[in-house]
Design an enzyme around this catalytic site. Structure first.
Site, PDB file in Angstrom:
ATOM      1  N   PHE A  76     -42.876 -20.263  -2.170  1.00 17.05           N
ATOM      2  CA  PHE A  76     -42.643 -19.223  -2.454  1.00 17.05           C
ATOM      3  C   PHE A  76     -42.759 -19.109  -4.123  1.00 17.05           C
ATOM      4  O   PHE A  76     -41.820 -19.997  -4.744  1.00 17.05           O
ATOM      5  CB  PHE A  76     -41.400 -18.473  -2.155  1.00 17.05           C
ATOM      6  CG  PHE A  76     -40.970 -17.038  -2.695  1.00 17.05           C
ATOM      7  CD1 PHE A  76     -41.573 -16.190  -1.974  1.00 17.05           C
ATOM      8  CD2 PHE A  76     -40.358 -17.024  -3.835  1.00 17.05           C
ATOM      9  CE1 PHE A  76     -41.430 -14.851  -2.444  1.00 17.05           C
ATOM     10  CE2 PHE A  76     -40.206 -15.603  -4.313  1.00 17.05           C
ATOM     11  CZ  PHE A  76     -40.495 -14.565  -3.949  1.00 17.05           C
ATOM     12  N   ASP A 110     -42.747 -25.585  -9.961  1.00 14.88           N
ATOM     13  CA  ASP A 110     -42.217 -24.226  -9.970  1.00 14.88           C
ATOM     14  C   ASP A 110     -40.690 -24.608  -9.727  1.00 14.88           C
ATOM     15  O   ASP A 110     -40.228 -24.948  -8.797  1.00 14.88           O
ATOM     16  CB  ASP A 110     -42.849 -23.256  -8.805  1.00 14.88           C
ATOM     17  CG  ASP A 110     -41.726 -21.979  -8.654  1.00 14.88           C
ATOM     18  OD1 ASP A 110     -40.843 -21.964  -9.156  1.00 14.88           O
ATOM     19  OD2 ASP A 110     -42.370 -21.031  -7.854  1.00 14.88           O
ATOM     20  N   LYS A 112     -34.620 -17.627 -12.942  1.00 17.86           N
ATOM     21  CA  LYS A 112     -33.204 -17.533 -12.258  1.00 17.86           C
ATOM     22  C   LYS A 112     -32.215 -17.985 -13.047  1.00 17.86           C
ATOM     23  O   LYS A 112     -31.420 -17.109 -13.669  1.00 17.86           O
ATOM     24  CB  LYS A 112     -33.204 -18.099 -10.785  1.00 17.86           C
ATOM     25  CG  LYS A 112     -34.311 -17.459  -9.612  1.00 17.86           C
ATOM     26  CD  LYS A 112     -33.977 -17.720  -8.527  1.00 17.86           C
ATOM     27  CE  LYS A 112     -34.508 -16.822  -7.477  1.00 17.86           C
ATOM     28  NZ  LYS A 112     -35.829 -17.160  -6.961  1.00 17.86           N
TER      29      LYS A 112
HETATM   30  C1  PLP Z   1     -37.377 -16.543  -6.864  1.00 22.86           C
HETATM   31  C2  PLP Z   1     -38.431 -17.371  -7.139  1.00 22.86           C
HETATM   32  C3  PLP Z   1     -39.605 -16.951  -7.647  1.00 22.86           C
HETATM   33  C4  PLP Z   1     -39.862 -15.552  -8.379  1.00 22.86           C
HETATM   34  O1  PLP Z   1     -38.968 -15.165  -9.265  1.00 22.86           O
HETATM   35  P1  PLP Z   1     -38.583 -13.756  -9.418  1.00 22.86           P
HETATM   36  O2  PLP Z   1     -37.787 -13.600 -10.749  1.00 22.86           O
HETATM   37  O3  PLP Z   1     -38.121 -12.921  -8.345  1.00 22.86           O
HETATM   38  O4  PLP Z   1     -39.913 -13.094  -9.932  1.00 22.86           O
HETATM   39  C5  PLP Z   1     -40.737 -17.948  -7.875  1.00 22.86           C
HETATM   40  N1  PLP Z   1     -40.553 -19.191  -7.453  1.00 22.86           N
HETATM   41  C6  PLP Z   1     -39.399 -19.670  -6.755  1.00 22.86           C
HETATM   42  C7  PLP Z   1     -39.283 -20.767  -6.579  1.00 22.86           C
HETATM   43  C8  PLP Z   1     -38.248 -18.598  -6.869  1.00 22.86           C
HETATM   44  O5  PLP Z   1     -37.115 -19.235  -6.044  1.00 22.86           O
END
Ligand code: PLP
Length: 403
Positions: A135, A220, A249
């Site tokens: 994700f 990520d 986050k």
């Molecule tokens: C939440 C998340 C995203 C996206 O972040 P947003 O602030 O919602 O755009 C991307 N990568 C990972 C691993 C995430 O947990």
């Protein structure tokens, strides 16, 4: 488990929301307008690293609110230089680009990798290999990177340039690398996908493959970063550094903030005019981001995270032993906790809510538990007691239906 948005709601119906009208927060506790006090181990989805209304963050935000909110990036913003310096000193990176969200940090990471190949005379290399279950956000490029059909359906042609292989499958990865490949993108621990960890050996293999083929390695760490796993960033546990990394986050502790970090070499293509943002890195965001680091990088803070994680995980192992009919295994690292369930994760989360505790579902039938990183010992004990009570209730209900 959730009430549908009312037919006449003025909001998009994109979320099936829980039946809680939020009112205020105090540390690990979320108070609803009807007075219910929830033990909040949903953490705003791994965002509230210091819980709700942390005094140091509140003071920093208030002071900045009375000074300067926003200027655009046409001017030098000292808070940006300071936060970038602190982040680069604490990580593999040399340079930073600030954003408002995780998806935007990923967009920057993807653009940085493509531009790196472009300015190094390899414009044909624009493809990025990603992993099943990933994700990376909800923009058009990041849903293509994530590759999940449920997020792509109905939104037109998938953005070109992403090749997906099974998680942790090295042979498939090698086969997917072509003369058009620019980079490999991976979450060191998949969050939404179900708290699935890549092994250090796998990350080492990625690093070797990237180096051998002139590819960039992108992490990520939007969910795993900023102390969540008991390290500042999760990759430190493996000792395998990336070339580019997206973080968000936790980094704003609740203020919308993200960052793309890169080595100077990887960021070489990001010259004036190639990328930009109106809000990203504004003085308000920088004040809060710097305040988060004041606490998270303080001596002993991450040691305390690891202590609490040990306490929590020992308790959870006991829970799994007592309820092998409900729980299959414990996943994750530090306070990024996954409980892989044998019964539906959403049923258990609903039962937890009846016991005034909040957790979040993840893919692969996992319950995600994301306490604030400064959670107290007695709050962890309380959480374990509520998990036990909810498990007892789910088991009793299942016996009743079976009878
Ligand atoms: C939440 C998340 C995203 C996206 O972040 P947003 O602030 O919602 O755009 C991307 N990568 C990972 C691993 C995430 O947990």
């Amino acid at each position: 488990m959730a009430t549908q948005t009312e037919p006449h709601s003025p909001l998009y119906a994109t979320y099936a929301r829980a039946d809680i009208d939020v009112a205020r927060g105090e540390g690990a506790w979320l108070v609803a307008q009807d007075g219910r006090r929830f033990l909040d181990f949903s953490g705003g989805i791994a965002v509230n690293v210091l819980g709700h209304a942390h005094p140091h963050l509140v003071a920093a935000l208030k002071a900045q609110a009375e000074t300067l909110w926003h200027t655009s990036n046409l001017f030098r913003i000292p808070g940006q230089d300071r936060l970038a310096r602190r982040l680069t000193e604490a990580t593999f990176a040399d340079q930073a680009f600030f954003t408002n969200s995780g998806a935007e940090a990923l967009e920057c990471a993807i653009k940085t990798a493509r531009r790196y190949q472009y300015v190094n005379g390899r414009p044909e290399r624009y493809r990025i290999v990603t992993f099943e279950g990933a994700f990376h956000g909800r923009t058009l490029a990041t849903i293509a990177a994530g590759g999940q059909a449920k997020y792509l359906e109905g939104f037109g042609p998938k953005v070109e340039g992403f090749d997906q292989v099974p998680f942790a499958d090295l042979d498939a990865l090698e086969a997917a690398i072509t003369p058009q490949t620019a980079a490999i993108l991976i979450e060191p621990i998949q969050g939404e996908g179900g708290i699935r960890s890549a092994t250090p050996e796998f990350l080492r293999a990625l690093r070797r493959l990237a180096d051998a083929n002139d590819l960039l390695l992108i992490y990520d760490e939007v969910q795993t970063g900023v102390g969540r796993t008991g390290r500042f960033y999760a990759y430190e546990a493996s000792g395998v550094a990336p070339d580019i990394m997206a973080s968000a986050k936790g980094i704003g502790g609740g203020f919308p903030l993200g960052v793309c970090l890169a080595t100077q070499e990887a960021a070489a293509g990001m010259t004036p005019g190639t990328h930009g943002t109106t809000y990203g890195g504004n003085p308000l965001a920088m004040a809060v981001g710097n305040a988060v680091l004041d606490v998270v990088l303080e001596d002993g803070f991450l040691d305390a995270v690891r202590d609490r994680a040990l306490q929590f995980r020992q308790g959870l192992s006991g829970l799994i032993d007592r309820f092998p009919d409900l729980f299959q295994e414990l996943r994750g690292e530090g306070l990024l906790i996954g409980l892989k369930m044998r019964t539906p994760n959403t049923d258990f989360i609903l039962e937890l809510r009846r016991h005034l505790m909040l957790a979040v579902p993840a893919g692969d039938n996992v319950v995600r538990i994301l306490p604030p990183l400064n959670v107290q010992e007695d709050e962890v004990r309380e959480g374990l007691a509520r998990l036990d009570a909810a498990a007892e209730a789910v088991r009793a209900a299942r016996k009743e239906t079976a009878a």
